[in-house]
Design a protein around this motif. Sequence first.
Motif, short mmCIF file in Angstrom:
data_model
loop_
_atom_site.label_atom_id
_atom_site.label_comp_id
_atom_site.label_asym_id
_atom_site.label_seq_id
_atom_site.Cartn_x
_atom_site.Cartn_y
_atom_site.Cartn_z
N ILE A 277 0.84 -1.20 0.00
CA ILE A 277 0.00 0.00 0.00
C ILE A 277 0.87 1.25 0.00
CG2 ILE A 277 -1.59 1.40 1.39
CD1 ILE A 277 -2.97 -1.09 2.29
N ILE A 278 1.85 1.28 0.90
CA ILE A 278 2.69 2.47 1.04
C ILE A 278 3.42 2.80 -0.26
CG2 ILE A 278 4.75 3.39 2.17
CD1 ILE A 278 2.39 3.41 4.02
N CYS A 279 4.04 1.78 -0.85
CA CYS A 279 4.89 2.03 -2.02
C CYS A 279 4.08 2.20 -3.30
CB CYS A 279 5.91 0.90 -2.17
SG CYS A 279 7.09 0.82 -0.79
N GLN A 280 2.90 1.61 -3.37
CA GLN A 280 2.04 1.82 -4.54
C GLN A 280 1.28 3.14 -4.45
OE1 GLN A 280 1.88 0.17 -7.29
NE2 GLN A 280 2.77 -1.82 -6.83
N GLY A 281 0.94 3.57 -3.22
CA GLY A 281 0.04 4.70 -3.07
C GLY A 281 0.67 6.04 -2.80
N SER A 282 1.91 6.06 -2.33
CA SER A 282 2.56 7.34 -2.00
C SER A 282 2.96 8.08 -3.27
CB SER A 282 3.80 7.11 -1.13
OG SER A 282 3.46 6.48 0.07
N ASP A 283 2.67 9.37 -3.30
CA ASP A 283 3.13 10.21 -4.41
C ASP A 283 4.51 10.77 -4.13
OD1 ASP A 283 0.61 10.69 -6.32
OD2 ASP A 283 -0.06 10.56 -4.25
N MET A 284 4.81 10.96 -2.84
CA MET A 284 6.12 11.51 -2.47
C MET A 284 6.43 11.11 -1.04
SD MET A 284 7.38 15.53 -2.55
CE MET A 284 7.24 15.63 -4.35
N MET A 285 7.72 10.91 -0.75
CA MET A 285 8.19 10.67 0.61
C MET A 285 9.28 11.68 0.93
SD MET A 285 8.38 6.52 0.96
CE MET A 285 6.99 5.47 0.55
N LEU A 286 9.24 12.19 2.15
CA LEU A 286 10.22 13.18 2.62
C LEU A 286 10.89 12.67 3.88
CD1 LEU A 286 7.96 16.35 2.27
CD2 LEU A 286 9.72 15.61 0.66
N ALA A 287 12.19 12.84 3.96
CA ALA A 287 12.94 12.52 5.18
C ALA A 287 13.49 13.82 5.74
CB ALA A 287 14.07 11.54 4.86
N LEU A 288 13.02 14.20 6.92
CA LEU A 288 13.32 15.52 7.47
C LEU A 288 14.16 15.43 8.73
CD1 LEU A 288 9.82 17.22 7.09
CD2 LEU A 288 11.67 17.05 5.41
N ASP A 289 14.91 16.49 8.99
CA ASP A 289 15.68 16.55 10.22
C ASP A 289 14.86 17.18 11.33
OD1 ASP A 289 15.74 19.31 9.79
OD2 ASP A 289 17.72 19.24 8.85
N ASP A 290 15.40 17.16 12.54
CA ASP A 290 14.65 17.62 13.71
C ASP A 290 14.34 19.11 13.67
OD1 ASP A 290 14.44 15.13 14.77
OD2 ASP A 290 15.80 15.45 16.45
N ALA A 291 15.17 19.91 13.01
CA ALA A 291 14.91 21.34 12.96
C ALA A 291 13.56 21.64 12.31
CB ALA A 291 16.04 22.05 12.20
N ALA A 292 13.26 20.91 11.22
CA ALA A 292 11.97 21.11 10.55
C ALA A 292 10.81 20.67 11.42
CB ALA A 292 11.96 20.33 9.23
N ILE A 293 11.00 19.57 12.15
CA ILE A 293 9.95 19.07 13.03
C ILE A 293 9.69 20.05 14.17
CG2 ILE A 293 9.27 17.20 14.57
CD1 ILE A 293 9.37 16.29 11.69
N LYS A 294 10.73 20.54 14.79
CA LYS A 294 10.57 21.47 15.91
C LYS A 294 9.90 22.76 15.46
CE LYS A 294 14.61 19.81 18.50
NZ LYS A 294 15.96 20.15 19.00
N HIS A 295 10.26 23.23 14.29
CA HIS A 295 9.63 24.44 13.77
C HIS A 295 8.13 24.24 13.61
CE1 HIS A 295 8.41 27.41 10.68
NE2 HIS A 295 9.30 28.18 11.27
N ALA A 296 7.74 23.05 13.14
CA ALA A 296 6.31 22.76 12.96
C ALA A 296 5.59 22.69 14.30
CB ALA A 296 6.15 21.45 12.18
#
Length: 365
Positions: A277-296
């Motif tokens: 499901i994941i690999c057939q259905g995903s349009d894009m995958m992002l791998a983010l660092d902690d700085a982006a997560i904390k900002h959110a």
Amino acid sequence: MWRQTRDNTAFRSAIERTLPASLCAQAQARITRWEQYRATPLLGLPAMAAAAGLAAIHCKDEGPRFGLGSFKALGGAYAVALATAQQPGRMTVTCATEGNHGRSVAWGAQRAGVDCVIFLHAGVSPAREAAIAQYSARIIRVPGDYDDAVRACAQVAAQNGWQIISDTTWEGYEDIPKWVMAGYSVLAQELQAQLPQAPTHVFLQGGVGGMAAALMASLERCWPDAGMRYILVEPRSAACLMASARAGGEYRNTPGPFDTISAGLACGEPSRAVLEIICQGSDMMLALDDAAIKHAVRRFARPSQGDPAIVSGASGAAGLAGLQTVLATPILQQALALDQHSRVLLINTENDTDPQAYRDILQED
């Protein structure tokens, strides 16, 4: 980053093979009859949408779910209820966890009147341990990371005849994690009633992939002709789903240690059953660092005027971090056709389930 042009026929086939509609319907009927059941709120973020040049941004806030602080309350507790109904009598349920799933299993075990043993790795915070222990669960600490705890749980459970209630699958163990995923489908059932129309873009947290696969499957059933785009977000150090997607959908693990504040997403071994499901259905995958997560996290807590404040743990804010990353990267925004007509759906999967970690993030610049 990873992206593809999706084959919808293959995607729909993967959904039916992995998570049958009947399994989800059974979970929805049962969970919505629980005495404590209330639909969690869907929050509009019009100021954020206007600033980003989008038609709408909505956030499904799972913080109030059954008083447990996360969407995991839907899965683990439901699987415990189903397991105990099928096997009456005294039993012991167990799982490995970063915190939220174990809390749900422990709560479900207390409701069912059965014993519970939860395996935590060395990095799980004392606050998360205390949140689990309050439901009379026995805690076993093991060295290593989450995947080490999963292996230790499987070994000890086999020796003692305990019933594992895991949210991840491995060879020979798939049924119960699919019950967990079916519980998550309640989210989509609620969203269908709450949203005025289908979203165009859905940002989902990765982890082992259970929640993302369940939501992708269930949302497709709610709006089969909407053509929604699915964007998965993982921590940079634990991007096991992206590694599997890059391998053509074949299982790939990401070795630890996992240097990320997103405890609920710090998983190096994806759930094998959901990869199709994941690999057939995903349009894009992002791998983010902690700085982006904390900002959110801070962006949710300190919204623009007119938007509600949202209490979100690091894992809960990952979807927003993904959206912000795409908006800041024109080539990604163009690839996803994210524009003034777009209606974005985010899932805040947890509130401040680790209060001190949440305060630390807010205090940073």
